[in-house]
Design a protein around this motif. Structure first.
Motif, PDB file in Angstrom:
ATOM      1  N   THR A   1      10.409  19.840   7.177  1.00 28.67           N
ATOM      2  CA  THR A   1       9.275  18.924   7.245  1.00 28.67           C
ATOM      3  C   THR A   1       9.151  18.183   5.918  1.00 28.67           C
ATOM      4  O   THR A   1       9.719  18.596   4.906  1.00 28.67           O
ATOM      5  CB  THR A   1       7.958  19.680   7.556  1.00 28.67           C
ATOM      6  OG1 THR A   1       7.775  20.721   6.593  1.00 28.67           O
ATOM      7  CG2 THR A   1       7.969  20.266   8.958  1.00 28.67           C
ATOM      8  N   VAL A   2       8.404  17.096   5.932  1.00 27.20           N
ATOM      9  CA  VAL A   2       8.154  16.291   4.743  1.00 27.20           C
ATOM     10  C   VAL A   2       6.644  16.096   4.621  1.00 27.20           C
ATOM     11  O   VAL A   2       5.938  15.987   5.626  1.00 27.20           O
ATOM     12  CB  VAL A   2       8.922  14.944   4.805  1.00 27.20           C
ATOM     13  CG1 VAL A   2       8.469  14.095   5.976  1.00 27.20           C
ATOM     14  CG2 VAL A   2       8.832  14.182   3.489  1.00 27.20           C
ATOM     15  N   GLN A   3       6.153  16.038   3.382  1.00 27.51           N
ATOM     16  CA  GLN A   3       4.712  15.933   3.157  1.00 27.51           C
ATOM     17  C   GLN A   3       4.276  14.473   3.124  1.00 27.51           C
ATOM     18  O   GLN A   3       4.824  13.652   2.385  1.00 27.51           O
ATOM     19  CB  GLN A   3       4.336  16.607   1.838  1.00 27.51           C
ATOM     20  CG  GLN A   3       2.840  16.681   1.601  1.00 27.51           C
ATOM     21  CD  GLN A   3       2.518  17.395   0.307  1.00 27.51           C
ATOM     22  OE1 GLN A   3       3.237  17.262  -0.684  1.00 27.51           O
ATOM     23  NE2 GLN A   3       1.442  18.164   0.317  1.00 27.51           N
TER      24      GLN A   3
ATOM     25  N   GLY B   1      16.109  21.114 -10.185  1.00 22.76           N
ATOM     26  CA  GLY B   1      15.292  22.263 -10.543  1.00 22.76           C
ATOM     27  C   GLY B   1      14.030  22.412  -9.716  1.00 22.76           C
ATOM     28  O   GLY B   1      13.229  23.305  -9.965  1.00 22.76           O
ATOM     29  N   SER B   2      13.838  21.569  -8.691  1.00 29.41           N
ATOM     30  CA  SER B   2      12.592  21.630  -7.926  1.00 29.41           C
ATOM     31  C   SER B   2      12.659  22.596  -6.744  1.00 29.41           C
ATOM     32  O   SER B   2      11.642  22.880  -6.131  1.00 29.41           O
ATOM     33  CB  SER B   2      12.200  20.238  -7.421  1.00 29.41           C
ATOM     34  OG  SER B   2      13.115  19.779  -6.438  1.00 29.41           O
ATOM     35  N   SER B   3      13.840  23.112  -6.406  1.00 31.87           N
ATOM     36  CA  SER B   3      13.968  24.021  -5.261  1.00 31.87           C
ATOM     37  C   SER B   3      13.400  25.386  -5.613  1.00 31.87           C
ATOM     38  O   SER B   3      13.827  26.019  -6.564  1.00 31.87           O
ATOM     39  CB  SER B   3      15.434  24.182  -4.858  1.00 31.87           C
ATOM     40  OG  SER B   3      15.970  22.958  -4.455  1.00 31.87           O
ATOM     41  N   THR B   4      12.440  25.828  -4.825  1.00 27.19           N
ATOM     42  CA  THR B   4      11.833  27.141  -5.045  1.00 27.19           C
ATOM     43  C   THR B   4      11.616  27.829  -3.712  1.00 27.19           C
ATOM     44  O   THR B   4      11.325  27.177  -2.712  1.00 27.19           O
ATOM     45  CB  THR B   4      10.472  27.034  -5.758  1.00 27.19           C
ATOM     46  OG1 THR B   4       9.593  26.216  -4.969  1.00 27.19           O
ATOM     47  CG2 THR B   4      10.611  26.446  -7.141  1.00 27.19           C
ATOM     48  N   THR B   5      11.759  29.143  -3.689  1.00 25.99           N
ATOM     49  CA  THR B   5      11.398  29.888  -2.487  1.00 25.99           C
ATOM     50  C   THR B   5       9.958  30.340  -2.636  1.00 25.99           C
ATOM     51  O   THR B   5       9.452  30.477  -3.739  1.00 25.99           O
ATOM     52  CB  THR B   5      12.294  31.125  -2.252  1.00 25.99           C
ATOM     53  OG1 THR B   5      12.045  32.059  -3.277  1.00 25.99           O
ATOM     54  CG2 THR B   5      13.759  30.755  -2.178  1.00 25.99           C
TER      55      THR B   5
ATOM     56  N   ASN C   1      10.674  24.994  -0.870  1.00 23.88           N
ATOM     57  CA  ASN C   1      10.127  23.672  -1.178  1.00 23.88           C
ATOM     58  C   ASN C   1      11.039  22.985  -2.186  1.00 23.88           C
ATOM     59  O   ASN C   1      11.586  23.647  -3.073  1.00 23.88           O
ATOM     60  CB  ASN C   1       8.725  23.780  -1.782  1.00 23.88           C
ATOM     61  CG  ASN C   1       7.717  24.277  -0.779  1.00 23.88           C
ATOM     62  OD1 ASN C   1       7.757  23.935   0.385  1.00 23.88           O
ATOM     63  ND2 ASN C   1       6.802  25.106  -1.228  1.00 23.88           N
ATOM     64  N   TYR C   2      11.180  21.683  -2.056  1.00 19.86           N
ATOM     65  CA  TYR C   2      11.850  20.898  -3.100  1.00 19.86           C
ATOM     66  C   TYR C   2      11.305  19.490  -3.055  1.00 19.86           C
ATOM     67  O   TYR C   2      10.661  19.079  -2.079  1.00 19.86           O
ATOM     68  CB  TYR C   2      13.374  20.939  -2.966  1.00 19.86           C
ATOM     69  CG  TYR C   2      13.947  20.208  -1.781  1.00 19.86           C
ATOM     70  CD1 TYR C   2      14.317  18.876  -1.876  1.00 19.86           C
ATOM     71  CD2 TYR C   2      14.138  20.855  -0.580  1.00 19.86           C
ATOM     72  CE1 TYR C   2      14.847  18.207  -0.806  1.00 19.86           C
ATOM     73  CE2 TYR C   2      14.676  20.201   0.502  1.00 19.86           C
ATOM     74  CZ  TYR C   2      15.036  18.872   0.386  1.00 19.86           C
ATOM     75  OH  TYR C   2      15.564  18.214   1.451  1.00 19.86           O
ATOM     76  N   SER C   3      11.514  18.765  -4.141  1.00 25.03           N
ATOM     77  CA  SER C   3      10.987  17.403  -4.213  1.00 25.03           C
ATOM     78  C   SER C   3      12.081  16.419  -4.582  1.00 25.03           C
ATOM     79  O   SER C   3      13.140  16.788  -5.099  1.00 25.03           O
ATOM     80  CB  SER C   3       9.829  17.326  -5.213  1.00 25.03           C
ATOM     81  OG  SER C   3      10.294  17.572  -6.526  1.00 25.03           O
ATOM     82  N   ALA C   4      11.781  15.150  -4.319  1.00 20.02           N
ATOM     83  CA  ALA C   4      12.706  14.061  -4.629  1.00 20.02           C
ATOM     84  C   ALA C   4      11.881  12.832  -4.982  1.00 20.02           C
ATOM     85  O   ALA C   4      10.695  12.742  -4.645  1.00 20.02           O
ATOM     86  CB  ALA C   4      13.600  13.773  -3.428  1.00 20.02           C
TER      87      ALA C   4
END
Length: 157
Positions: A41-43, A93-97, A142-145
């Protein structure tokens, strides 16, 4: 049907094996393993909700969520690949569990997207850590771009 009574070696597409010795006309084998599933999904920045699409412009940070449901009885690492759309740049570095106690490098490994790998993010969840989870447990990643390569766009998953 059509096989004689006897001793058989049975495998499944999920990696199970069993030996079956039958002296009856019918024998049933029920697969007890399950395949893991994943939902991306995307926010949407206007309301903070995660869904199948979001509107973004060049100043937005795009937040993605991967929800992995653990399968049962399957051994090995889970490898997740996600090709980012054109105009979207992964934030290193934005990938987190979202599971306490998971450590980057030992429990999961992230290979960032690049021109060499066709802009594909790869996340490997390690077998040793997966083995500590119950069937159907959820792993949230979660991760961001950045959307700096876009003017105004509707992103569909």
């Amino acid at each position: 049907t059509g096989d004689d009574k006897g001793y058989y070696f049975v495998t499944s597409t999920l990696g199970s094996l069993c030996a079956l010795d039958t002296t009856t006309d019918e024998a049933f084998v029920n697969e007890k393993n399950s395949v893991p599933s994943i939902v991306k999904t995307v926010q949407e920045d206007s309301n903070g909700e995660y869904g199948e699409s979001a509107t973004v412009d060049a100043v937005d940070v795009v937040n993605y969520r991967l929800e992995v449901t653990v399968g049962t009885g399957v051994d090995g690492d889970y490898t997740i690949t996600d090709k980012l759309p054109a105009g979207i740049t992964y934030n290193e570095g934005s990938s987190t569990t979202m599971i306490a106690g998971w450590n980057l490098g030992t429990d999961y490994v992230v290979t960032p997207p690049s021109s060499e790998n066709d802009n594909t993010l790869t996340i490997v969840l390690k077998d040793d850590k997966l083995a500590t989870l119950d069937a159907d447990e959820k792993i949230i990643i979660n991760y961001s771009a950045n959307a700096s390569g876009l003017k105004l766009s509707l992103i569909h998953i």
